[in-house]
Design a protein around this motif. Sequence first.
Motif, short mmCIF file in Angstrom:
data_model
loop_
_atom_site.label_atom_id
_atom_site.label_comp_id
_atom_site.label_asym_id
_atom_site.label_seq_id
_atom_site.Cartn_x
_atom_site.Cartn_y
_atom_site.Cartn_z
N UNK A 163 38.84 35.65 41.17
CA UNK A 163 37.83 35.95 40.16
C UNK A 163 38.27 35.41 38.80
N UNK A 164 39.52 35.70 38.42
CA UNK A 164 40.06 35.23 37.13
C UNK A 164 40.08 33.71 37.06
N UNK A 165 40.48 33.07 38.14
CA UNK A 165 40.60 31.60 38.18
C UNK A 165 39.24 30.94 37.96
N UNK A 166 38.23 31.39 38.71
CA UNK A 166 36.92 30.75 38.58
C UNK A 166 36.24 31.10 37.25
N UNK A 167 36.47 32.30 36.74
CA UNK A 167 35.94 32.65 35.41
C UNK A 167 36.55 31.75 34.33
N UNK A 205 32.95 32.59 41.59
CA UNK A 205 33.42 33.77 40.85
C UNK A 205 32.70 35.02 41.32
N UNK A 206 31.39 34.92 41.49
CA UNK A 206 30.60 36.08 41.93
C UNK A 206 30.98 36.49 43.35
N UNK A 207 31.17 35.51 44.24
CA UNK A 207 31.51 35.81 45.63
C UNK A 207 32.90 36.43 45.74
N UNK A 208 33.84 35.94 44.95
CA UNK A 208 35.19 36.53 44.95
C UNK A 208 35.14 37.98 44.47
N UNK A 209 34.26 38.25 43.49
CA UNK A 209 34.09 39.63 43.02
C UNK A 209 33.48 40.52 44.08
#
Length: 222
Positions: free
Chosen positions: A84-88, A116-120
Amino acid sequence: MEEAKVKLRDMQNELPVKDNGFYLSLILGSNLNVSLLTKNERYRYKQEYEQFKYKVTFFIIITAIVSYFLPYRAVDSILNFLLVWYYCTLTIRESILQLNGSKIKGWWVLHHYISCALAGIVLTWKNDECYKSFRHQFIGFVIYLGVVQLAQRQYQLGTLRRLHALGQGHQMDITVEGFTSWQFKGLTFLLPFLLSGYVFQLYNAYVLYYLSFDCKGQWQVY
């Protein structure tokens, strides 16, 4: 006239921009100027972006391997939070690059928003039998994807260097731009790995589809 238009467009891209745009203004504030004034500063920031992707992807692979062999939800949560942090962070850095003249395609940035949304979504998945039945497959996919990304980066980096040497590449082009050029030398080595990645994604969708019948009420599956 066409050459003049291209030169004028390139010159315009190198001028400082006052408006950060909606996304950067929302995150960083509207009164913070993220325009880099010189070509060297812009190029160094682009190089930092590439190094950031390389280093974090390598770290994600290591974390995913540890998570694969240690079946603890806490370790899985560290991996998913890292994703999440990486893609954000990528979306922010890419927005700054676009503001400073980089020709990053919209689909590339959109892909990172979705990732990012999918990782969340996976991060919030309840640790039950349904999650456990899919975790090894998902973590295996993360490892495979990371390895393919590193291999693809090396190919794209080499292609981008050749384009710059021929005077056909822009200074602010990122490595993904090398993939869309006419220089496909070396791509045949990558194609089986890329196609296998697409098949892996399709298999993930297939498994999740059938899990959706068994995991009632779990919106993450959908």
